[in-house]
Design a protein around this motif. Structure first.
Motif, PDB file in Angstrom:
ATOM      1  N   HIS A  31       0.854  -1.087   0.053  1.00  0.00           N
ATOM      2  CA  HIS A  31       0.050   0.058   0.000  1.00  0.00           C
ATOM      3  C   HIS A  31       0.980   1.282   0.058  1.00  0.00           C
ATOM      4  N   GLY A  66      -3.260  -5.853   5.843  1.00  0.00           N
ATOM      5  CA  GLY A  66      -4.159  -4.528   5.520  1.00  0.00           C
ATOM      6  C   GLY A  66      -3.652  -3.610   6.434  1.00  0.00           C
ATOM      7  N   ALA A 111      -9.126 -10.601   9.400  1.00  0.00           N
ATOM      8  CA  ALA A 111     -10.028 -10.906   8.234  1.00  0.00           C
ATOM      9  C   ALA A 111     -10.897 -11.821   8.515  1.00  0.00           C
ATOM     10  N   ASP A 304      -5.108  -1.016  -4.298  1.00  0.00           N
ATOM     11  CA  ASP A 304      -5.291  -2.397  -3.804  1.00  0.00           C
ATOM     12  C   ASP A 304      -5.636  -3.437  -4.690  1.00  0.00           C
ATOM     13  N   ARG A 309      -9.854  -8.940  -6.117  1.00  0.00           N
ATOM     14  CA  ARG A 309     -10.539  -8.884  -4.896  1.00  0.00           C
ATOM     15  C   ARG A 309     -12.196  -8.753  -5.092  1.00  0.00           C
ATOM     16  N   GLU A 313     -14.691  -7.953   0.081  1.00  0.00           N
ATOM     17  CA  GLU A 313     -13.334  -7.628   0.575  1.00  0.00           C
ATOM     18  C   GLU A 313     -12.681  -6.185   0.669  1.00  0.00           C
ATOM     19  N   ARG A 316     -14.258  -4.278   3.333  1.00  0.00           N
ATOM     20  CA  ARG A 316     -13.680  -4.316   4.806  1.00  0.00           C
ATOM     21  C   ARG A 316     -12.424  -3.895   4.599  1.00  0.00           C
ATOM     22  N   ARG A 317     -11.502  -3.766   4.027  1.00  0.00           N
ATOM     23  CA  ARG A 317     -10.182  -3.339   3.745  1.00  0.00           C
ATOM     24  C   ARG A 317      -9.991  -1.751   3.764  1.00  0.00           C
ATOM     25  N   HIS A 318     -11.183  -1.091   3.079  1.00  0.00           N
ATOM     26  CA  HIS A 318     -10.959   0.189   2.975  1.00  0.00           C
ATOM     27  C   HIS A 318     -12.017   0.952   3.913  1.00  0.00           C
ATOM     28  N   GLY A 370      -6.742  -0.258   5.768  1.00  0.00           N
ATOM     29  CA  GLY A 370      -7.966  -1.257   6.266  1.00  0.00           C
ATOM     30  C   GLY A 370      -7.773  -1.708   7.402  1.00  0.00           C
ATOM     31  N   GLY A 371      -8.873  -2.439   7.995  1.00  0.00           N
ATOM     32  CA  GLY A 371      -8.590  -3.173   9.396  1.00  0.00           C
ATOM     33  C   GLY A 371      -9.041  -2.057  10.458  1.00  0.00           C
TER      34      GLY A 371
END
Length: 380
Positions: A31, A66, A111, A304, A309, A313, A316-318, A370-371
Motif C-alpha cells: 500500500h 491490511g 480478516a 489495492d 478482490r 473484501e 472491509r479493507r477500506h 484497512g482493518g
C-alpha cells in the motif's frame, strides 16, 4: 487529518535511524507509494522479484496485509552506530515464538469471518505457521535476505549515501531551527505544531506517540508511511522520503547534496512544498494526474487491486460500504481501469494493465488502509 500527539518525553525520545530491512519493508509494502526513478525499483520490479525467486511467504504477507504488519519482520529499532543487515536478519530469525504467534494472530484474525471465505494468502500463511513459529521466523528471514540480495543489494551503496546525506542535513536543520521545524520538513503533507505531528490524509485519527517517534529516511519512498502499535509493544515509526523537504529545510538539504543531486531530483519528481504546511499537496506525474481524474477513493481501490478482490473484501479493507465500493468499481470498469471476472457466485475485480502502468510510473499514490482504525500502518 491524522494527529500524532507528542508530549515532552516523546519529543525527547524521538530519533532518526537507518535500517536496511526498513528499506526492504518500504519496497515490499503493497500500500506504499514506492519506486525510485533513478534506480527503476518500481512496483512491477518488486512483484517480478518476489514471483521469480519464489518468495511464497513474502508474497502471502503482501497479499494479506491490511492496516497491520507484524513488527518482527522489520525490526529496525535497535540503536547502533551503523546499519547492519546481518544483525537485523538475525533478529527476525530468532524472534521468540510467542511474539510470532501473537503478531501473526493479529494480522490473520483481522480478516476472519469478514468475507465469507478464506483467502488464498491466509491459507498459505497458516500452512507455513503449522510448521512452527520458529520455522516461520527463520523462513521469513531467509526470504527477506533473498529479496535484499536480488533487489536492493546492488542499490544499497547509493541508497545509503542518499539516506545519510538526508540525516546530516536534517541534523543541521535541528541545530539551526529546532526539532519542530525539522519534523515539519519531513514531507509537504506533514507539519508539527501545538504538541502534535499532523499528517494530511483523508482519514481522521488521533493517536499518541508513546515512547518517542522513530524516523527512517528512505530514498525508495515517494510518500510517508506511519506505523502505530495500539498494543504499545513499541513506539510509532515513520518512513519518510529522503530529501523531500519542506520550505525551511530546502536550502540545507540542497547544499548537502550538491548541484548534481538537485538537477537529478528535478528530473525525477523531487519537489518542495508550497503554501500552508498542513495543506494537502497536489501530486505530479501520471498517478497524480490519475488521482485528480478518478479521485482519491478510487485511486486507493486501484492501488489495492494488484490481486483479484471482491466488493465485500474491498469494503472491509477500506472501511467503506459495499454499495460505495460497487459504485466506484463500476466507474473504474467503465473507464477500462479494472477488469471483472465471475467465479461461481462471486465477482472478482483486478486493475487492468494500463492502470498498473500508470500507478507504477506515478508519484505519491495514496495507499490503501484497512482493518482496525486505531492500529497499524497508515500512508498518504
Amino acid at each position: 487529518m491524522i494527529r500524532l500527539a507528542m508530549d515532552a518525553d516523546a519529543l525527547a525520545a524521538t530519533r532518526f535511524a537507518l535500517s536496511p530491512l526498513m528499506q526492504a519493508g518500504a519496497a515490499l509494502h503493497p500500500h506504499a507509494s514506492v519506486a525510485d526513478g533513478r534506480h527503476r525499483l518500481s512496483g512491477a520490479v518488486v512483484r517480478r522479484v518476489v514471483a521469480g525467486r519464489r518468495l511464497h511467504l513474502i508474497a502471502a504477507v503482501r497479499s494479506h496485509v491490511g492496516a497491520y504488519v507484524p513488527d518482527f519482520m522489520t525490526p529496525g529499532t535497535a540503536a547502533g552506530p551503523r546499519p547492519d543487515l546481518t544483525a537485523e536478519l538475525h533478529r527476525v530469525a530468532t524472534t521468540p515464538a510467542d511474539v510470532v504467534a501473537r503478531q501473526l494472530g493479529r494480522m490473520l484474525d483481522g480478516a476472519d469471518g469478514r468475507t465469507g471465505r478464506t483467502p488464498p494468502s491466509e491459507r498459505v500463511l497458516r500452512r507455513f505457521l503449522e510448521r512452527g513459529e520458529r520455522d516461520f521466523a527463520e523462513r521469513m528471514a531467509r526470504e527477506m535476505h533473498v529479496f535484499w540480495e536480488s533487489c536492493l543489494a546492488p542499490l544499497w551503496p547509493a541508497l545509503r549515501a542518499r539516506a545519510e546525506a538526508d540525516l546530516e542535513a536534517r541534523a543541521r536543520h535541528v541545530a539551526g531551527a529546532g526539532l519542530g521545524e525539522a519534523l515539519s520538513s519531513l514531507h509537504p503533507a506533514i507539519a508539527y505544531g501545538a504538541g502534535s505531528l499532523r499528517f494530511c490524509a483523508e482519514r481522521r485519527l488521533d493517536v499518541r506517540a508513546g515512547g518517542g517517534l522513530l524516523l527512517f529516511p528512505s530514498p525508495l519512498a515517494r510518500s510517508w508511511l506511519l506505523s502505530v502499535d495500539p498494543w504499545r509493544e513499541r513506539g510509532p515509526y515513520l518512513i519518510y522520503p529522503a530529501g523531500v523537504p519542506g520550505p525551511a529545510a530546502a536550502r540545507s538539504l540542497a547544499a548537502a547534496r550538491g548541484p548534481a543531486a538537485r538537477d537529478r531530483d528535478g528530473a525525477t519528481g523531487g519537489r518542495v512544498a508550497a503554501g500552508p504546511a498542513t495543506a494537502c499537496p497536489a501530486t505530479d506525474g501520471p498517478a497524480g494526474s490519475l488521482g485528480s481524474l478518478v479521485g482519491p477513493a478510487r485511486l486507493q481501490l486501484l492501488a489495492d487491486l494488484a490481486i483479484p478482490r471482491t466488493t465485500t473484501e474491498l469494503a472491509r479493507r477500506h472501511q467503506l460500504s459495499a454499495s460505495t465500493v460497487s459504485y466506484h468499481l463500476s466507474r473504474l470498469h467503465r473507464a477500462g481501469l479494472v477488469t471483472r471476472t465471475r467465479q461461481a457466485n462471486r465477482v472478482y475485480y483486478e486493475r487492468s494493465g494500463s492502470a498498473a502502468v500508470l500507478l507504477d510510473e506515478g508519484a505519491d499514490t495514496p495507499g490503501a488502509v484497512g482493518g482496525e482504525p486505531r492500529a497499524g500502518v497508515l500512508s498518504a
